[in-house]
Design a protein around this motif. Structure first.
Motif, PDB file in Angstrom:
ATOM      1  N   LEU A  64       0.802  -1.313   0.066  1.00  0.00           N
ATOM      2  CA  LEU A  64      -0.139  -0.225  -0.055  1.00  0.00           C
ATOM      3  C   LEU A  64       0.912   1.389  -0.103  1.00  0.00           C
ATOM      4  CD1 LEU A  64      -2.375  -1.157   3.054  1.00  0.00           C
ATOM      5  CD2 LEU A  64      -3.129  -1.147   0.547  1.00  0.00           C
ATOM      6  N   THR A  65       0.457   2.247  -0.402  1.00  0.00           N
ATOM      7  CA  THR A  65       0.825   3.648  -0.194  1.00  0.00           C
ATOM      8  C   THR A  65      -0.020   4.600   0.155  1.00  0.00           C
ATOM      9  OG1 THR A  65       0.613   4.342  -2.679  1.00  0.00           O
ATOM     10  CG2 THR A  65       2.552   3.355  -2.114  1.00  0.00           C
ATOM     11  N   GLY A  66       0.268   5.643   1.021  1.00  0.00           N
ATOM     12  CA  GLY A  66      -0.696   6.546   1.347  1.00  0.00           C
ATOM     13  C   GLY A  66      -0.152   7.517   2.431  1.00  0.00           C
ATOM     14  N   LEU A  68       0.196  13.465   6.033  1.00  0.00           N
ATOM     15  CA  LEU A  68       1.388  13.127   6.178  1.00  0.00           C
ATOM     16  C   LEU A  68       1.853  11.706   5.593  1.00  0.00           C
ATOM     17  CD1 LEU A  68       4.229  13.473   7.771  1.00  0.00           C
ATOM     18  CD2 LEU A  68       3.098  12.022   9.678  1.00  0.00           C
ATOM     19  N   GLU A  69       2.502  11.832   4.349  1.00  0.00           N
ATOM     20  CA  GLU A  69       2.871  10.459   3.740  1.00  0.00           C
ATOM     21  C   GLU A  69       3.654   9.534   4.675  1.00  0.00           C
ATOM     22  OE1 GLU A  69       4.829   9.181  -0.423  1.00  0.00           O
ATOM     23  OE2 GLU A  69       5.243  11.260   0.256  1.00  0.00           O
ATOM     24  N   ILE A  70       3.042   8.355   4.281  1.00  0.00           N
ATOM     25  CA  ILE A  70       3.813   7.212   5.147  1.00  0.00           C
ATOM     26  C   ILE A  70       4.698   6.603   4.437  1.00  0.00           C
ATOM     27  CG2 ILE A  70       3.024   4.990   6.218  1.00  0.00           C
ATOM     28  CD1 ILE A  70       0.052   5.869   6.102  1.00  0.00           C
ATOM     29  N   THR A  71       5.848   6.980   5.068  1.00  0.00           N
ATOM     30  CA  THR A  71       7.351   6.489   4.384  1.00  0.00           C
ATOM     31  C   THR A  71       7.928   5.375   5.297  1.00  0.00           C
ATOM     32  OG1 THR A  71       8.407   8.570   4.892  1.00  0.00           O
ATOM     33  CG2 THR A  71       7.576   8.196   3.126  1.00  0.00           C
ATOM     34  N   GLY A  96      -6.790  -3.715 -12.447  1.00  0.00           N
ATOM     35  CA  GLY A  96      -6.276  -2.472 -12.012  1.00  0.00           C
ATOM     36  C   GLY A  96      -7.171  -1.227 -12.515  1.00  0.00           C
ATOM     37  N   ARG A  97      -7.178  -0.199 -11.805  1.00  0.00           N
ATOM     38  CA  ARG A  97      -7.747   0.777 -12.315  1.00  0.00           C
ATOM     39  C   ARG A  97      -6.872   2.083 -12.558  1.00  0.00           C
ATOM     40  NH1 ARG A  97     -12.337   2.252  -8.103  1.00  0.00           N
ATOM     41  NH2 ARG A  97     -12.306  -0.064  -8.379  1.00  0.00           N
ATOM     42  N   ALA A  98      -7.144   3.182 -13.022  1.00  0.00           N
ATOM     43  CA  ALA A  98      -6.001   4.284 -13.070  1.00  0.00           C
ATOM     44  C   ALA A  98      -5.530   4.680 -11.892  1.00  0.00           C
ATOM     45  CB  ALA A  98      -7.022   5.439 -13.641  1.00  0.00           C
ATOM     46  N   VAL A  99      -4.342   4.866 -11.626  1.00  0.00           N
ATOM     47  CA  VAL A  99      -3.587   5.154 -10.410  1.00  0.00           C
ATOM     48  C   VAL A  99      -3.948   6.668 -10.010  1.00  0.00           C
ATOM     49  CG1 VAL A  99      -1.365   5.463  -9.301  1.00  0.00           C
ATOM     50  CG2 VAL A  99      -1.721   3.458 -10.822  1.00  0.00           C
ATOM     51  N   ARG A 100      -4.312   6.872  -8.854  1.00  0.00           N
ATOM     52  CA  ARG A 100      -4.436   8.351  -8.338  1.00  0.00           C
ATOM     53  C   ARG A 100      -3.115   8.753  -7.848  1.00  0.00           C
ATOM     54  NH1 ARG A 100      -8.666   5.094  -6.174  1.00  0.00           N
ATOM     55  NH2 ARG A 100     -10.974   5.725  -6.792  1.00  0.00           N
ATOM     56  N   SER A 101      -3.040  10.084  -7.741  1.00  0.00           N
ATOM     57  CA  SER A 101      -1.930  10.734  -7.260  1.00  0.00           C
ATOM     58  C   SER A 101      -2.421  12.000  -6.209  1.00  0.00           C
ATOM     59  CB  SER A 101      -0.775  11.468  -8.364  1.00  0.00           C
ATOM     60  OG  SER A 101      -1.709  12.415  -9.223  1.00  0.00           O
TER      61      SER A 101
END
Length: 456
Positions: free
Chosen positions: A230-232, A246-249, A296-301
């Motif tokens: 996951l990214t988020g 806050l990006e989760i890194t 898959g669907r279009a990747v959001r940004s």
């Protein structure tokens, strides 16, 4: 010791302030005994206590600005009450026996009726004999929905808890008042569940966007969390939106009673698995599995911040500073502290099951820690002089963390302090009443870490 599945198997105010006497009953929320499958299915169900007979209790969802109206009926063998954690609530509805209401005796009921001014992720739990009652499962989620919610494919509430079960029987051990737990890190379980399940899974689509509402309902466990596949972003803490997501890194902590809202995108491919991961001393393991299927669907940004809640503006200029010292516990035992106005030695306190103190008091004192007029701004310096972490929770209010450079950080209602750490917070006393201030390691509160403040 924390058991994973394999190890476990191997180990074998009503109308503002008036009661609703004679009026139509609200929807009923019954606190009662039940049986729930916590351990693996090879074990019998575990006797639990739950609101509505489930663990977690019935999820309550209301719109921002709406009201929560529930008649809590007590079918348990003990008296109980309900605290609506994180809500800037009418004081009479806060659910603290001896401070805002009487206990709800066995066979009795109490009508809770209050407005919810702030959108976000909150929860409700017992506030009587909490070490035992919360450990038995007496809690549930309270979700206040934004008028303009973020666009996601799914909104999931995930309540994290740890249970101390007998590995031979799968039953809850009833050593709730043992001195070691009370004087050390608190009651830590040996099996972790999410939404009352061991190793739960959810079906998701590739590239779906999820809102994950994390709630730590454990007695004392601090989770160190991360994501895999996951990214988020973290978009809210303790219900309150972050000004900048806050990006989760990396991993992030979630102390007892704290919440974190995350918006995540599924990056694992179809037939793969994404996970919410807990990192322990012996490595990381998945708490929740997201089994990916579908095209898959279009990747959001990117992500937009959630709409802010109507919180007061805080200026710390000329705001008085009040110091609260956390004292005692194992390895830094109390030499003495007060019960009421009586000074007792550490040995005398230990014999009474009191191992901790706040500013020299080993129970909620007669006089408030802070006595303030409505609308005044104050700063509190929490100084952890003990050898263990603490999660200090303030009822009826949110505060802002004061960062090391003097700027104001996120809004919280529960602040986590490591051993020897000092942290400052700032708040506007914007909610009248008598409010509890305590450690949310529930054994610490029960054995001394309890105070209060008054807003008039």
């Amino acid at each position: 010791m924390l058991f994973n599945r394999r190890q476990f198997l191997c180990a074998s105010v009503a109308l503002s302030v008036f009661p609703k006497v004679g009026l139509a009953a609200f929807p009923e929320l019954v606190a009662r005994e039940a049986a729930h499958q916590i351990a693996p299915v090879e074990f019998p169900k575990t006797p639990v206590w739950g609101f509505g007979g489930t663990v977690p209790g019935t999820e309550i969802r209301v719109p921002q600005g709406g009201r929560v109206q529930r008649r809590v009926s007590n079918a348990l063998p003990q008296a109980t009450s309900v605290h609506w954690h994180g809500i800037r609530i009418d004081n009479a509805m806060d659910g603290v026996p001896g401070l805002t209401q009487d206990v709800i005796e066995s066979g009795g009921a109490f009508d809770y009726d209050f407005a919810v001014p702030d959108a976000g992720t909150y929860w409700y739990h017992s506030h009587n004999r909490t070490v035992e009652q919360v450990a038995r499962g007496l809690y549930g989620p309270l979700i206040v929905e934004e008028p303009d919610a973020p666009e996601v494919d799914r909104d999931l509430t995930l309540m994290l808890d740890d249970w101390r079960l007998d590995p031979e029987t799968g039953q809850i051990t009833d050593d709730f008042d043992n001195g070691h737990d009370l004087s050390h890190a608190g009651r830590l379980g040996n099996i972790i569940t999410v939404n009352g399940q061991l190793d739960p899974s959810y079906q998701v689509g590739a590239a779906e966007r999820l809102r994950l509402r994390l709630i730590n309902a454990s007695n004392a466990r601090i989770f160190d969390l991360g994501i895999d596949g996951l990214t988020g972003w973290i978009v809210a803490l303790d219900g309150m939106p972050l000004e900048t997501p806050l990006e989760i890194t990396d991993t992030f902590p979630l102390g007892p009673a704290q919440r974190a809202d995350m918006i995540v995108d599924v990056r694992a491919l179809a037939s793969e698995t994404a996970s919410l991961v807990s990192f322990e001393r012996d490595g990381g393991f998945g708490l929740v599995r997201f089994d990916v299927s579908g095209a898959g669907r279009a990747v959001r940004s990117g992500i937009a911040a959630l709409p802010p809640n109507p919180l007061p503006v805080i200026s710390t200029d000329s705001a008085p500073l009040h110091r609260m010292e956390m004292q005692g516990g194992a390895m830094r035992w109390l030499s003495s502290a007060k019960l009421g106005e009586t000074e007792l030695t550490g040995q005398e306190l230990a014999q009474l099951g009191r191992f901790w103190a706040l500013n020299g008091y080993a129970e909620r004192p007669k006089d408030p820690f802070l006595d303030t007029r409505l609308g005044e701004t104050h700063q509190i310096e929490f100084a952890n002089q003990t050898a263990f972490p603490h999660a200090m929770h303030m009822h009826g209010h949110h505060f802002r963390i004061i960062l090391s450079d003097g700027s104001l950080g996120p809004w919280r209602d529960t602040v986590l302090l490591g051993r020897g750490q000092t942290r400052q917070v700032a708040l506007v006393a914007d909610n009248p009443g008598s409010w509890l201030l305590h450690c949310h390691m529930l054994g610490h509160a029960a054995s001394g870490m309890m105070s209060w403040f008054r807003v008039t």
